[in-house]
Design an enzyme around this catalytic site. Structure first.
Site, mmCIF file in Angstrom:
data_model
loop_
_atom_site.group_PDB
_atom_site.id
_atom_site.type_symbol
_atom_site.label_atom_id
_atom_site.label_comp_id
_atom_site.label_asym_id
_atom_site.label_seq_id
_atom_site.Cartn_x
_atom_site.Cartn_y
_atom_site.Cartn_z
ATOM 1 N N HIS B 104 0.802 -1.231 0.000
ATOM 2 C CA HIS B 104 0.000 0.000 0.000
ATOM 3 C C HIS B 104 0.833 1.279 0.000
ATOM 4 O O HIS B 104 0.292 2.363 0.092
ATOM 5 C CB HIS B 104 -0.921 0.055 1.222
ATOM 6 C CG HIS B 104 -1.872 -1.102 1.330
ATOM 7 N ND1 HIS B 104 -1.546 -2.258 1.984
ATOM 8 C CD2 HIS B 104 -3.129 -1.281 0.867
ATOM 9 C CE1 HIS B 104 -2.577 -3.102 1.936
ATOM 10 N NE2 HIS B 104 -3.549 -2.546 1.257
ATOM 11 N N ASP B 206 33.848 -30.319 16.196
ATOM 12 C CA ASP B 206 34.095 -31.602 15.531
ATOM 13 C C ASP B 206 35.192 -31.514 14.490
ATOM 14 O O ASP B 206 34.928 -31.348 13.301
ATOM 15 C CB ASP B 206 32.793 -32.129 14.917
ATOM 16 C CG ASP B 206 32.954 -33.542 14.396
ATOM 17 O OD1 ASP B 206 34.084 -34.080 14.433
ATOM 18 O OD2 ASP B 206 31.952 -34.122 13.942
ATOM 19 N N HIS B 209 35.661 -35.428 12.393
ATOM 20 C CA HIS B 209 35.005 -35.961 11.201
ATOM 21 C C HIS B 209 35.854 -35.802 9.942
ATOM 22 O O HIS B 209 35.672 -36.511 8.971
ATOM 23 C CB HIS B 209 33.653 -35.259 10.985
ATOM 24 C CG HIS B 209 33.773 -33.900 10.360
ATOM 25 N ND1 HIS B 209 34.254 -32.802 11.026
ATOM 26 C CD2 HIS B 209 33.509 -33.476 9.098
ATOM 27 C CE1 HIS B 209 34.254 -31.755 10.208
ATOM 28 N NE2 HIS B 209 33.812 -32.128 9.042
ATOM 29 N N HIS B 214 36.047 -36.104 4.895
ATOM 30 C CA HIS B 214 36.719 -35.345 3.841
ATOM 31 C C HIS B 214 37.941 -36.064 3.285
ATOM 32 O O HIS B 214 38.836 -35.443 2.712
ATOM 33 C CB HIS B 214 37.088 -33.958 4.368
ATOM 34 C CG HIS B 214 35.912 -33.198 4.895
ATOM 35 N ND1 HIS B 214 34.745 -33.062 4.180
ATOM 36 C CD2 HIS B 214 35.690 -32.567 6.076
ATOM 37 C CE1 HIS B 214 33.866 -32.370 4.901
ATOM 38 N NE2 HIS B 214 34.414 -32.063 6.060
ATOM 39 N N ASP B 358 29.807 -32.814 3.874
ATOM 40 C CA ASP B 358 29.103 -32.456 5.112
ATOM 41 C C ASP B 358 27.595 -32.483 4.892
ATOM 42 O O ASP B 358 26.832 -32.971 5.718
ATOM 43 C CB ASP B 358 29.510 -31.039 5.565
ATOM 44 C CG ASP B 358 30.936 -30.985 6.085
ATOM 45 O OD1 ASP B 358 31.337 -31.914 6.800
ATOM 46 O OD2 ASP B 358 31.640 -30.013 5.762
#
Lengths: 183, 439
Positions: B104, B206, B209, B214, B358
């Site tokens: 508006h 972490d 991992h 990886h 990931d």
């Protein structure tokens, strides 16, 4: 006789149609190799000085629309030399690239192929649209759509390779969990 | 809404119930008590350098406009027209003098003050309609730390500096290494069908991992034949000792004690190594050589030593939206900046050779949590270590002598549980004090 006039006499095509036919064959061959996970063979379709680049899009107001696709040196989804692409291919071949192990199933659909000559008689500009449909695992499915601008270089009589590729994804926010393959 | 927070965590045993990643009631409570009360990253100076520069972001699921004012200050307001609830600004970023709602036409200045209402004089009663009282909700507090602007809705939150606490010392190891500071030169946005906390805990805690998740990237990014175990950055890191820091306010960071650049790009690595003495004179030898790896500023601001800084917006319990900026030293030569950016594109972006994997882990975790049995499982965070005795090192705060550790994740969830089970900041802080006193 130049190779093109020679071929024209063979297939009855004019040079422009012949260029288009050759570009189309190259892109269709490429799609076949990518879907078959024949990435080593895919790399052979590229010239040694390849640049493989995918800019990032943002939502901009119309007056700033020129900035809605990033420029070289700014944000990119891919910015690769041939050796760097080879690294990605080697990674997939380790079979420890978990995003693609077990491998996805893909279908590269390539359409709207348009070809133009460039200032360099050995190179043509080839534009195409693509849809990469991917399923993987039990029930993952996604698709990536975009447009591409390739510079194709004639490296032997009638034989073209990809010397430069610009991939423009239609998505601004990438609505898939990764871009783990090639476009 | 009935959420038994205490029942979801067993901090002594190092157990976290998987329900926190998937339960709808937990998520609703998070929007109120975590995102409604925490300091959330909004913008860095370099993203909105000039007066009128703005960007859109989010606090939780609430859209926020952040804009640079004429006086240089940064303001933030809810991106919702107070008239009928339309999104006011619909560009990701840009430069503007004002924002007009396209429904508006109610118009706001860059601080979010209502400045124009079509037909105001003829259709609204002047004695009851007052523009100065009709504006989008302003973010209650916006404070900055070394060019990083954060906002919170909470009147009673501690100051940003107090909230960062010892984390500021570690944050400096990433953002205050170079005299010109950092600048954002690239941005990636994408979604992952997984809960936002999977990202938060990984960046806090972490490192473990990486060698499995990886493995493929680490393997192919090692230049063939040119590196030995002594020079390979990944091998050097995992063979080294490391540390992890856990903050009472849920922040966490971990690193390997490896001097010298760990950047995989040789151009960047050389430049970083050349800067070592300058960094040591700014931050001391300890932070020149170590103290940076992976980090989370609670709840959803995450960064790595390679220059990726990201805010992760929650999108329901089952989806996160990652906005990752490439931040580079402003004083670095252009080729070094370009290689920082190219390297991050190739490693930590939707196409990044690390990031892709990931996403796969998190998406699979989330998918499994549709199962009634699976979501009730207590997951293991049992890699715990005793903290260094006070005064044993120059590292401030609660620090353990291992980077393969869950202490920063447990610290993150300890604070998360405090927020989720309290109504005020005073209550949450009191819980922390009582635990300290009971030790």
């Amino acid at each position: 006789m130049s190779p093109d006039t020679e071929s024209m006499s063979v297939c009855g095509c004019d040079p422009a149609s012949l260029r288009e036919l050759r570009a189309q064959r190259l892109l269709h061959r490429e799609a076949e190799l990518l879907d078959a996970w024949q990435f080593e063979e895919w790399l052979e379709l590229m010239t040694e000085d390849l640049r493989y680049w995918a800019p990032v899009r943002t939502n901009r107001m119309w007056r700033e629309r020129s900035r809605s696709i990033s420029m070289p040196g700014e944000s990119a989804h891919f910015d690769e030399s041939l050796d760097q692409l080879r690294e990605r291919v080697d990674r997939l071949a380790t079979h420890m690239a978990w995003a693609e192990e077990p491998p996805s199933r893909t279908r590269h659909l390539v359409t709207n192929i348009r070809v133009e000559p460039t200032a360099d008689p050995a190179e043509i500009l080839c534009r195409s649209n693509f849809l990469v449909y991917r399923t993987r695992s039990e029930r993952d499915m996604d698709q990536v759509v975009g447009t591409r601008e390739d510079i194709l270089r004639e490296v032997g009589p009638g034989e073209f390779k990809i010397a430069r590729r610009t991939v423009i994804f239609d998505m601004a926010t990438i609505l898939v969990k990764n871009l783990s393959l090639f476009y | 809404m009935n959420v038994d927070i205490d029942g979801l965590f067993d901090f002594d045993a190092g157990m976290v119930c998987a329900e926190i990643f998937v339960d709808e009631d937990v998520y609703k409570l998070e929007l109120e008590r975590v995102f409604g009360r925490s300091w959330v990253f909004l913008a860095h100076d370099s993203m909105i350098p000039r007066a009128g520069d703005f960007l859109q972001t989010y606090i939780g699921e609430d859209p926020i406009v952040v804009a640079r004012q004429k006086d240089g200050s940064v303001r933030a307001f809810l991106n919702q027209c107070i008239h009928r609830g339309m999104r006011i600004c619909r560009a990701d970023e840009g430069n503007a003098r004002s924002f007009m709602c396209s429904f508006h036409g109610w118009t706001y200045d860059t601080a979010g003050n209502l400045t124009g209402v079509p037909h105001e004089k003829t259709v609204y009663r002047p004695n009851t309609f007052d523009k100065s009282t009709r504006g989008p909700r302003k973010v209650t507090r916006v404070e900055s730390y070394k060019g990083f602007h954060f906002g919170t809705w909470a009147e009673d939150a501690p100051s940003l500096l107090e909230y960062l606490g010892d984390m500021a010392w570690y944050f400096d190891a990433y953002i205050d290494r170079y005299s010109g500071g950092l600048e954002a030169i690239a941005n990636h946005r994408w979604i992952i069908p997984a809960n936002w906390k999977l990202k938060a805990e990984q960046f806090a805690s972490d490192a473990l991992h990486a060698e499995i998740s990886h493995a493929s990237a680490i393997q192919v990014m090692t230049p063939k034949g040119t590196e030995t175990a002594e020079t390979n950055h990944a091998v050097r890191a995992v063979n080294a000792t490391g540390h992890q820091f856990a903050s009472p306010y849920g922040h966490g960071t971990g690193w390997f004690d490896v001097p010298g650049s760990l950047h995989p790009d040789p151009v960047v690595a050389n430049w970083e190594n050349e800067q070592r003495e300058n960094v040591a004179s700014r931050l001391g030898a300890l932070r020149a050589d170590t103290a940076r790896g992976h980090a989370t500023i609670f709840p959803n601001f995450h960064f790595l030593l390679n220059g990726t800084f990201r805010v992760v917006h929650p999108r329901g319990p089952n989806e996160m939206e990652i906005w990752a900026w490439t931040m580079v030293p402003a004083e670095a030569p252009e080729p070094v900046k370009e290689n920082y950016a190219r390297s991050l594109t190739r490693t930590f972006s939707p196409s990044g050779m690390f990031e892709q994997d990931d996403a796969e882990n998190w998406a699979e975790i989330q998918r499994i949590l549709r199962g009634k049995v699976a979501r009730g499982v207590r997951l293991s965070y049992e890699m715990v270590h005793d903290p260094l005795p006070s005064g044993a090192s120059e590292f401030p705060g609660y620090v353990v002598p291992a980077n393969y550790s869950d202490v920063a994740a447990l610290g993150l969830y300890r604070h998360y549980a405090d927020l989720m089970s309290s109504h005020t900041w005073a209550e949450a802080v009191e819980m922390k004090l009582q635990r300290e006193a009971a030790k």
